[in-house]
Write a protein that holds these residues in place. Structure first.
Motif, PDB file in Angstrom:
ATOM      1  N   TYR A 102      45.961  48.167  46.595  1.00 56.64           N
ATOM      2  CA  TYR A 102      46.154  49.610  46.750  1.00 56.64           C
ATOM      3  C   TYR A 102      44.984  50.229  47.502  1.00 56.64           C
ATOM      4  O   TYR A 102      45.170  51.037  48.415  1.00 56.64           O
ATOM      5  N   LEU A 103      43.759  49.873  47.091  1.00 60.29           N
ATOM      6  CA  LEU A 103      42.569  50.433  47.741  1.00 60.29           C
ATOM      7  C   LEU A 103      42.540  50.104  49.231  1.00 60.29           C
ATOM      8  O   LEU A 103      42.263  50.969  50.064  1.00 60.29           O
ATOM      9  N   LYS A 104      42.811  48.860  49.551  1.00 59.73           N
ATOM     10  CA  LYS A 104      42.783  48.444  50.960  1.00 59.73           C
ATOM     11  C   LYS A 104      43.858  49.160  51.769  1.00 59.73           C
ATOM     12  O   LYS A 104      43.598  49.644  52.862  1.00 59.73           O
ATOM     13  N   SER A 105      45.071  49.224  51.242  1.00 59.34           N
ATOM     14  CA  SER A 105      46.175  49.846  51.973  1.00 59.34           C
ATOM     15  C   SER A 105      45.981  51.344  52.134  1.00 59.34           C
ATOM     16  O   SER A 105      46.312  51.905  53.179  1.00 59.34           O
ATOM     17  N   ALA A 106      45.454  51.993  51.101  1.00 59.33           N
ATOM     18  CA  ALA A 106      45.307  53.448  51.132  1.00 59.33           C
ATOM     19  C   ALA A 106      43.997  53.901  51.760  1.00 59.33           C
ATOM     20  O   ALA A 106      43.861  55.061  52.143  1.00 59.33           O
ATOM     21  N   GLY A 107      43.017  52.994  51.837  1.00 62.02           N
ATOM     22  CA  GLY A 107      41.732  53.351  52.448  1.00 62.02           C
ATOM     23  C   GLY A 107      40.811  54.142  51.544  1.00 62.02           C
ATOM     24  O   GLY A 107      39.920  54.835  52.027  1.00 62.02           O
ATOM     25  N   TYR A 108      40.991  54.042  50.238  1.00 60.95           N
ATOM     26  CA  TYR A 108      40.092  54.722  49.299  1.00 60.95           C
ATOM     27  C   TYR A 108      38.972  53.785  48.881  1.00 60.95           C
ATOM     28  O   TYR A 108      39.095  52.559  48.972  1.00 60.95           O
ATOM     29  N   LYS A 109      37.896  54.371  48.396  1.00 59.20           N
ATOM     30  CA  LYS A 109      36.711  53.607  48.011  1.00 59.20           C
ATOM     31  C   LYS A 109      36.728  53.165  46.555  1.00 59.20           C
ATOM     32  O   LYS A 109      36.194  52.121  46.202  1.00 59.20           O
ATOM     33  N   LEU A 110      37.351  53.964  45.662  1.00 60.48           N
ATOM     34  CA  LEU A 110      37.260  53.704  44.229  1.00 60.48           C
ATOM     35  C   LEU A 110      38.607  53.860  43.548  1.00 60.48           C
ATOM     36  O   LEU A 110      39.384  54.763  43.863  1.00 60.48           O
ATOM     37  N   ALA A 111      38.851  52.968  42.589  1.00 55.03           N
ATOM     38  CA  ALA A 111      40.020  53.091  41.712  1.00 55.03           C
ATOM     39  C   ALA A 111      39.555  52.923  40.278  1.00 55.03           C
ATOM     40  O   ALA A 111      38.606  52.180  39.999  1.00 55.03           O
ATOM     41  N   LEU A 112      40.210  53.629  39.378  1.00 53.36           N
ATOM     42  CA  LEU A 112      40.003  53.456  37.941  1.00 53.36           C
ATOM     43  C   LEU A 112      41.288  52.876  37.378  1.00 53.36           C
ATOM     44  O   LEU A 112      42.354  53.489  37.489  1.00 53.36           O
ATOM     45  N   LEU A 113      41.182  51.703  36.809  1.00 54.35           N
ATOM     46  CA  LEU A 113      42.305  51.049  36.158  1.00 54.35           C
ATOM     47  C   LEU A 113      42.132  51.291  34.666  1.00 54.35           C
ATOM     48  O   LEU A 113      41.202  50.773  34.048  1.00 54.35           O
ATOM     49  N   ILE A 114      42.986  52.145  34.118  1.00 59.27           N
ATOM     50  CA  ILE A 114      42.870  52.564  32.719  1.00 59.27           C
ATOM     51  C   ILE A 114      44.000  51.919  31.936  1.00 59.27           C
ATOM     52  O   ILE A 114      45.167  52.005  32.334  1.00 59.27           O
ATOM     53  N   TYR A 115      43.629  51.272  30.847  1.00 60.73           N
ATOM     54  CA  TYR A 115      44.664  50.650  30.026  1.00 60.73           C
ATOM     55  C   TYR A 115      44.464  51.002  28.570  1.00 60.73           C
ATOM     56  O   TYR A 115      43.355  51.138  28.082  1.00 60.73           O
ATOM     57  N   PHE A 116      45.608  51.223  27.918  1.00 60.02           N
ATOM     58  CA  PHE A 116      45.636  51.665  26.530  1.00 60.02           C
ATOM     59  C   PHE A 116      45.960  50.462  25.650  1.00 60.02           C
ATOM     60  O   PHE A 116      46.990  49.818  25.827  1.00 60.02           O
ATOM     61  N   THR A 117      45.081  50.169  24.716  1.00 62.59           N
ATOM     62  CA  THR A 117      45.239  49.012  23.839  1.00 62.59           C
ATOM     63  C   THR A 117      45.284  49.483  22.389  1.00 62.59           C
ATOM     64  O   THR A 117      44.995  50.646  22.092  1.00 62.59           O
ATOM     65  N   ARG A 118      45.570  48.568  21.488  1.00 62.45           N
ATOM     66  CA  ARG A 118      45.528  48.893  20.050  1.00 62.45           C
ATOM     67  C   ARG A 118      44.139  49.347  19.632  1.00 62.45           C
ATOM     68  O   ARG A 118      43.982  50.126  18.701  1.00 62.45           O
ATOM     69  N   ASN A 119      43.138  48.838  20.347  1.00 59.49           N
ATOM     70  CA  ASN A 119      41.744  49.131  20.011  1.00 59.49           C
ATOM     71  C   ASN A 119      41.163  50.287  20.818  1.00 59.49           C
ATOM     72  O   ASN A 119      39.953  50.472  20.836  1.00 59.49           O
ATOM     73  N   GLY A 120      41.998  51.020  21.486  1.00 61.44           N
ATOM     74  CA  GLY A 120      41.517  52.182  22.226  1.00 61.44           C
ATOM     75  C   GLY A 120      41.684  52.047  23.726  1.00 61.44           C
ATOM     76  O   GLY A 120      42.352  51.157  24.225  1.00 61.44           O
ATOM     77  N   VAL A 121      41.034  52.953  24.427  1.00 60.38           N
ATOM     78  CA  VAL A 121      41.101  53.004  25.880  1.00 60.38           C
ATOM     79  C   VAL A 121      40.079  52.035  26.458  1.00 60.38           C
ATOM     80  O   VAL A 121      38.930  52.006  26.037  1.00 60.38           O
ATOM     81  N   LYS A 122      40.510  51.271  27.424  1.00 63.88           N
ATOM     82  CA  LYS A 122      39.631  50.397  28.196  1.00 63.88           C
ATOM     83  C   LYS A 122      39.820  50.784  29.655  1.00 63.88           C
ATOM     84  O   LYS A 122      40.868  51.300  30.044  1.00 63.88           O
ATOM     85  N   TYR A 123      38.812  50.548  30.454  1.00 65.45           N
ATOM     86  CA  TYR A 123      38.956  50.864  31.874  1.00 65.45           C
ATOM     87  C   TYR A 123      38.072  49.971  32.715  1.00 65.45           C
ATOM     88  O   TYR A 123      37.101  49.395  32.230  1.00 65.45           O
TER      89      TYR A 123
END
Length: 132
Positions: A102-123
């Protein structure tokens, strides 16, 4: 091609705010919701904070000057950071690779991958080291 390693944090204030919103949503909604509900809550929070965003932005991917496909980004915040949500117990290489594409195709510098788990938010902060 060698990757550059930088000590500098990219967009620190905005990325911390985004992660804070994810924690706020998790604290209110808990674990076990569908990804689309977390996304709707995230959009609502961005609007309340008056943070500009685009949801489900389409990005074309090309090969040899021809379009070969499209990606749909969950969010682009302030035209700077891609934000992708996952509902997973943990992330694998395939999820990080997807966001790098996604970053390469869109030309952005930063992405945040946020995932919700049983133990809370991870990123994960994922940096496109191919652009300055």
């Amino acid at each position: 091609m060698a990757l550059k390693i930088s000590e500098k944090v990219i967009y620190p204030e905005l990325s911390y705010k985004i992660v804070g919103i994810a924690f706020k949503i998790f604290n209110a909604c808990g674990y076990g919701r569908s990804e689309r509900y977390y996304q709707a809550a995230f959009a609502e929070e961005l609007e309340q904070e008056k943070i500009k965003f685009k949801k489900e932005q389409m990005v074309k991917t090309e090969y040899a000057g021809k379009e070969i496909g499209n990606y749909f980004l969950d969010f682009v915040v302030e035209d700077k950071i891609i934000v992708e949500f996952k509902i997973r117990p943990r992330l694998g290489y395939i999820h990080i690779k997807q966001v790098m594409d996604y970053l390469k195709s869109a030309g952005y510098k930063l992405a945040l991958l946020i995932y919700f788990t049983r133990n809370g938010v991870k990123y994960r902060r994922i940096v496109n080291s191919y652009i300055e």
